[in-house]
Design a protein around this motif. Structure first.
Motif, PDB file in Angstrom:
ATOM      1  N   GLU A  76      -7.110   0.982  -0.866  1.00 42.96           N
ATOM      2  CA  GLU A  76      -7.459  -0.173  -0.049  1.00 42.96           C
ATOM      3  C   GLU A  76      -8.848  -0.042   0.579  1.00 42.96           C
ATOM      4  O   GLU A  76      -9.644  -0.964   0.569  1.00 42.96           O
ATOM      5  CB  GLU A  76      -6.394  -0.252   1.062  1.00 42.96           C
ATOM      6  CG  GLU A  76      -6.149  -1.585   1.632  1.00 42.96           C
ATOM      7  CD  GLU A  76      -4.830  -1.580   2.438  1.00 42.96           C
ATOM      8  OE1 GLU A  76      -4.251  -2.644   2.583  1.00 42.96           O
ATOM      9  OE2 GLU A  76      -4.391  -0.504   2.919  1.00 42.96           O
ATOM     10  N   THR A 102       0.829  -1.206   0.000  1.00 50.13           N
ATOM     11  CA  THR A 102       0.000   0.000   0.000  1.00 50.13           C
ATOM     12  C   THR A 102       0.865   1.258   0.000  1.00 50.13           C
ATOM     13  O   THR A 102       0.598   2.207  -0.738  1.00 50.13           O
ATOM     14  CB  THR A 102      -0.941  -0.013   1.227  1.00 50.13           C
ATOM     15  OG1 THR A 102      -1.828  -1.127   1.103  1.00 50.13           O
ATOM     16  CG2 THR A 102      -1.758   1.260   1.318  1.00 50.13           C
ATOM     17  N   ASP A 131      -5.699  -1.541  -5.141  1.00 50.88           N
ATOM     18  CA  ASP A 131      -5.137  -2.061  -3.894  1.00 50.88           C
ATOM     19  C   ASP A 131      -6.109  -3.067  -3.267  1.00 50.88           C
ATOM     20  O   ASP A 131      -7.110  -2.688  -2.679  1.00 50.88           O
ATOM     21  CB  ASP A 131      -4.851  -0.896  -2.930  1.00 50.88           C
ATOM     22  CG  ASP A 131      -3.940  -1.329  -1.772  1.00 50.88           C
ATOM     23  OD1 ASP A 131      -3.749  -2.550  -1.584  1.00 50.88           O
ATOM     24  OD2 ASP A 131      -3.428  -0.443  -1.058  1.00 50.88           O
ATOM     25  N   GLU A 132      -5.793  -4.333  -3.436  1.00 48.97           N
ATOM     26  CA  GLU A 132      -6.585  -5.449  -2.907  1.00 48.97           C
ATOM     27  C   GLU A 132      -8.081  -5.308  -3.189  1.00 48.97           C
ATOM     28  O   GLU A 132      -8.891  -5.222  -2.273  1.00 48.97           O
ATOM     29  CB  GLU A 132      -6.352  -5.592  -1.394  1.00 48.97           C
ATOM     30  CG  GLU A 132      -4.864  -5.751  -1.081  1.00 48.97           C
ATOM     31  CD  GLU A 132      -4.598  -6.549   0.180  1.00 48.97           C
ATOM     32  OE1 GLU A 132      -5.418  -7.442   0.482  1.00 48.97           O
ATOM     33  OE2 GLU A 132      -3.579  -6.298   0.829  1.00 48.97           O
TER      34      GLU A 132
HETATM   35 MG    MG Z   1      -2.109  -2.864   2.111  1.00 49.64          MG
END
Ligand code: MG
Ligand code: ADP
Lengths: 284, 236
Positions: free
Chosen positions: B87, B45, B158-159
């Motif tokens: 995220e 991140t 991000d994810e």
């Molecule tokens: Mg992360």
């Protein structure tokens, strides 16, 4: 009948309180900035309108021009000074803005003297109308109608335009707004100037009703905080409802128990803080 | 081999005094999907934050389409076409779904709001709902859609499927494939190896703020040792 009269009076007063407070509320919502200089914008708006009209400028031109000058000065202050202290704790906001407010107040005394003055309403609105058995000044009716139209416009600006959506988004996450390619610093300046301009306009509009004097800013700041606390920080509707509430209560109290008018309002604020700390319409 | 679009060169990043990124180097070329793998806390991140300007690199360089952008403000980087879907998804709960899209929409974007409604039909159904009323999967879709209408030249995700139910993961992976097919390069942070396998051309593995592995998808797929060592998983 006297109550109807006071109700109409209270609505006019309340709409002015709304104009005064809504900027403070939005600025807090977006910037988490506690602005004790907000009353100084009201003071400046009133004095600038007074000065322009004294110098022979048309009333309407003064009414438009004075708030614009206030907004421009506010934008300048925001860019040069205030944006540098947003990240500091609230106590610093208070220190800096109380200092600013005092400077403006002193400046007003230096420029226009400690006594104050009166502003006559424009020719076209200097008459009266009959409200049932009561005579009512045309200018005050104009203020009610004008502020209501303005409130609608402001509602549209906040709820119906992209700028309004960006302001609401910014009150949730400024980082995310930046990640979408929007320059949040510019948005901050615009919102600050808008809020200050509205306070200035409230001052200009109020000048023919209550005159001008150097300490009107302090009183206005107190009222603005009461309205924002009762209505809820950052809430447009809250500022509208609380502004009207405070205006009407204050107005009706002048008939019932004039000395208690202010007590009633601060008591109301205390009650709201104790029972609903977020205000009537505040959000988490 | 196609031209390099994003170049991250020896980037060091700090949170206060803690030295988190310790010389990250990676690149994304035109048309590529690249994943950034690594355990929790590895610095994935932080890496995309440093690319998008939220965590300005202390030293090192970030270049995008030949322009050096290290030290730029986040909004300037976003305007160049580097879009980060963070995220936490960053959905504005006070705004409706459509307003979330409208504040991001740019005329020069290849994707209009209508286009993203075609990719994400659920969003059109819920266009008048507040962002706060969406499910996790819908929020993720909205976050991706919002990046698409923002005229991106490179997407950083991000994810995107973190914490979502398997059916929703499948739905989003299918949508990402649709987006990949347009040729837009993607830098994808992902823990779910199955998802990476389906989408990516190349992989980087990050550990303690450094890139410790870089390989094509086929090399990586065959390399059980690397997977075990850095990700602590037995891939299937
Ligand atoms: Mg992360
Ligand atoms: N805002 C922050 N302040 C201080 N340390 C942070 C912050 N964000 C992340 N970290 C630390 O930086 C390291 C890398 O975090 P992160 O980039 O979020 O890793 P990843 O995304 O790979 O899980 C972790 O040790 C984390 O604790």
């Amino acid at each position: 009948m006297i109550y109807l009269f006071q109700l109409v009076n209270g609505i006019g007063l309340g709409m002015l309180y709304f104009l005064l407070a809504v900027g403070l509320s939005i600025i807090f919502g977006l910037l988490h900035f506690v602005n004790f200089a907000h009353g100084a914008f009201y003071l400046l708006g009133a004095y600038l309108a007074y000065d322009m009209i004294e110098r022979g400028l048309n009333f309407w031109a003064g009414l438009v021009l004075a708030p614009l000058v206030v907004a421009a000065l506010a934008a300048l202050t925001e860019i040069v000074l205030l944006r540098r202290i947003y990240h500091l704790p609230h106590t610093f906001h208070i220190l800096v803005t109380v200092g600013l407010a005092l400077m403006v107040q002193e400046l007003v005394i230096i420029l226009w003297g400690p006594v104050g003055g009166n502003v006559s309403p424009p020719e076209a609105l200097s008459g009266v109308v009959m409200l049932g058995d009561f005579i009512y000044p045309q200018y005050r009716l104009f203020v009610i109608v004008f502020t209501m139209v303005l409130a609608l416009g402001l509602w549209w600006l906040l709820e119906g335009t992209r700028l309004g959506a960006v302001v609401r988004a910014g009150s949730e996450s400024t980082d995310m707004v930046s990640l979408l390619g929007i320059d949040i610093l510019k948005v901050n300046t615009a919102v600050f100037a808008l809020g200050a301009g509205l306070a200035g306009l409230a001052g200009s509009l109020a000048a023919p009703i209550r005159g001008v004097e150097p300490f009107m800013g302090v009183e206005a700041l107190g009222i603005a905080f009461v309205v924002v606390v009762i209505g809820g920080m950052g809430s447009y509707t809250g500022a509208l409802v609380a502004g009207l509430l405070v205006g009407i209560v204050q107005s009706i109290m002048t008939t019932l128990w004039p000395e208690g008018a202010r007590l009633m309002i601060y008591l109301g604020m205390g009650l709201v803080i104790l029972t609903m700390p977020r205000g009537l319409l505040g959000r988490a | 081999m196609s031209a390099t679009l994003l170049e991250v060169e020896n980037v060091h990043g700090y949170y206060g005094k803690s030295h988190i990124l310790q010389g990250v180097t990676l690149e994304v070329r035109e048309g590529e999907v690249v994943t950034l793998l690594g355990r929790n806390g590895a610095g994935k991140t932080s890496t995309v934050k440093s690319i998008s300007g939220l965590l300005a690199p202390r030293t090192g360089r970030v270049r995008f389409a030949g322009t050096e952008i290290s030290g730029w403000q986040p909004h300037q980087i976003a305007q160049l076409g580097l879009a980060l879907v963070p995220e936490n998804r960053g959905i504005f709960g006070l705004l409706s779904v459509e307003e979330n899209l409208r504040i991001a929409a740019r005329k020069r974007s290849p994707w209009s709001i209508k286009d993203v409604y075609t990719i994400f039909p659920r969003l059109e159904e819920r266009r008048r709902n507040g962002g706060g009323q969406l499910s996790g999967g819908e929020q993720q879709m909205l976050a991706i859609a919002r990046a698409l209408v923002n005229a991106p030249k490179l997407l950083m995700l991000d994810e995107p499927v973190e914490g979502l139910a398997p059916v929703i993961v499948e739905e989003i992976v299918a949508q990402l494939k649709q987006i990949r097919a347009t040729g837009i390069p993607i830098l994808l942070i992902e823990q779910n190896l199955a998802v990476c396998t389906e989408l990516a051309d190349r992989h980087y593995i990050l550990e303690l703020g450094r890139v410790v592995y870089n390989g094509t998808h086929d090399e990586f797929a065959a390399d059980e040792i690397t997977k075990d060592r850095y990700l602590g998983v037995n891939a299937h």
